[in-house]
Design a protein around this motif. Structure first.
Motif, PDB file in Angstrom:
ATOM      1  N   ALA A  16       0.797  -1.246   0.107  1.00  0.00           N
ATOM      2  CA  ALA A  16      -0.053  -0.018   0.022  1.00  0.00           C
ATOM      3  C   ALA A  16       0.808   1.487  -0.170  1.00  0.00           C
ATOM      4  N   ALA A  60       0.000   7.398   7.542  1.00  0.00           N
ATOM      5  CA  ALA A  60      -0.149   6.156   7.111  1.00  0.00           C
ATOM      6  C   ALA A  60       1.246   5.604   7.260  1.00  0.00           C
ATOM      7  N   SER A  64       1.987   2.622   9.853  1.00  0.00           N
ATOM      8  CA  SER A  64       2.673   1.258   9.433  1.00  0.00           C
ATOM      9  C   SER A  64       3.828   1.102  10.530  1.00  0.00           C
ATOM     10  N   LEU A 139      -4.102  -2.019  11.027  1.00  0.00           N
ATOM     11  CA  LEU A 139      -4.750  -2.083   9.485  1.00  0.00           C
ATOM     12  C   LEU A 139      -6.051  -1.133   9.105  1.00  0.00           C
ATOM     13  N   TYR A 143      -5.359   1.887   6.619  1.00  0.00           N
ATOM     14  CA  TYR A 143      -5.854   2.199   5.210  1.00  0.00           C
ATOM     15  C   TYR A 143      -6.752   3.268   5.395  1.00  0.00           C
ATOM     16  N   VAL A 146      -4.400   6.341   3.874  1.00  0.00           N
ATOM     17  CA  VAL A 146      -4.089   5.887   2.412  1.00  0.00           C
ATOM     18  C   VAL A 146      -5.360   6.164   1.438  1.00  0.00           C
ATOM     19  N   THR A 147      -6.539   5.533   2.054  1.00  0.00           N
ATOM     20  CA  THR A 147      -7.710   6.071   1.264  1.00  0.00           C
ATOM     21  C   THR A 147      -8.033   7.370   1.138  1.00  0.00           C
TER      22      THR A 147
END
Length: 177
Positions: A16, A60, A64, A139, A143, A146-147
C-alpha cells in the motif's frame, strides 16, 4: 499453512505504501500538467478538521511503522513530520518501506497474544492483544489514511481510479517487493 501476523501486516503495508507513492506521483504530474502549484494538492484536505494530503501520508507512514514496532519489538525510525514537497513525501515512504523490509519475520512470532497499549488521549489508554490490535486498529487506521490521501487527490481532479488504488494485482511475492 496458516497466515502469520507478519504476512498480514508487513507485506500489506509495503504494498500500500508503494501504491501511495504512485498516487502521489500522479498528483505531482497532474499539478505540473495543469500549471498548479504543488501546494494546491499537498495542502488540500477533504474537510477543515482533517489532515492535509501531507498529513495523511505522514499518518500512513506512522501507522505502519508504529504497528510494526508494537508487534515486532523492533524500534521504528522517528520522523519529524516536516515534509512539504512531493519529493520529501517519497523519501519518507522510502524510509518507511526500508524499515519494514528490515524486520525479520521471526520477530513477529507469538505477537498475536502480545499486550499492546495505545495512549488515546491524555487520560485514555486502550489495551489490545496483538492480533486484535492489528485487525481492529493497525490495518484499519493505516487504510483510512491511504484512502483519504487517494480521496484528496481524486477530489482535486487527479485522474486516479480503483485500479490505481488497488495497484498491481497478482503474485504477492512480487507486489510487496
Amino acid at each position: 499453512m496458516s497466515l502469520s501476523m507478519y504476512q498480514a501486516s508487513i507485506p500489506v503495508f509495503i504494498r500500500a505504501l508503494n501504491v501511495l507513492t504512485t498516487l502521489l506521483q500522479k498528483g505531482a504530474q497532474h499539478a505540473k500538467e495543469q500549471g498548479l502549484p504543488p501546494e494546491s494538492l499537498l495542502e488540500a484536505r477533504l474537510a477543515p478538521d482533517m489532515f492535509t494530503l501531507v498529513g495523511q501520508v505522514q499518518r500512513a507512514s506512522d501507522t505502519s511503522k508504529g504497528t510494526a514496532e508494537r508487534l515486532s519489538g523492533v524500534p521504528a525510525p522517528r520522523m519529524p513530520d516536516t515534509e512539504s514537497t512531493f519529493e520529501e513525501l517519497y523519501a519518507r515512504i522510502t524510509k518507511t518501506v526500508e524499515y519494514l523490509k528490515s524486520i525479520d519475520p521471526a520477530r513477529f512470532e507469538g505477537c498475536e497474544t502480545r499486550a499492546v497499549q495505545l495512549q488515546a488521549g491524555p487520560d485514555t489508554k486502550i489495551d489490545f492483544q496483538g492480533d486484535d490490535y492489528l485487525l481492529s486498529f493497525g490495518l484499519p487506521n493505516f487504510y483510512f489514511h491511504v484512502t483519504t490521501a487517494y480521496d484528496i487527490l481524486r477530489h482535486r481532479g487527479v485522474q486516479v481510479g480503483k485500479r490505481d488504488f488497488l495497484g498491481a494485482i497478482g503474485n504477492r511475492s512480487t507486489s510487496a517487493a
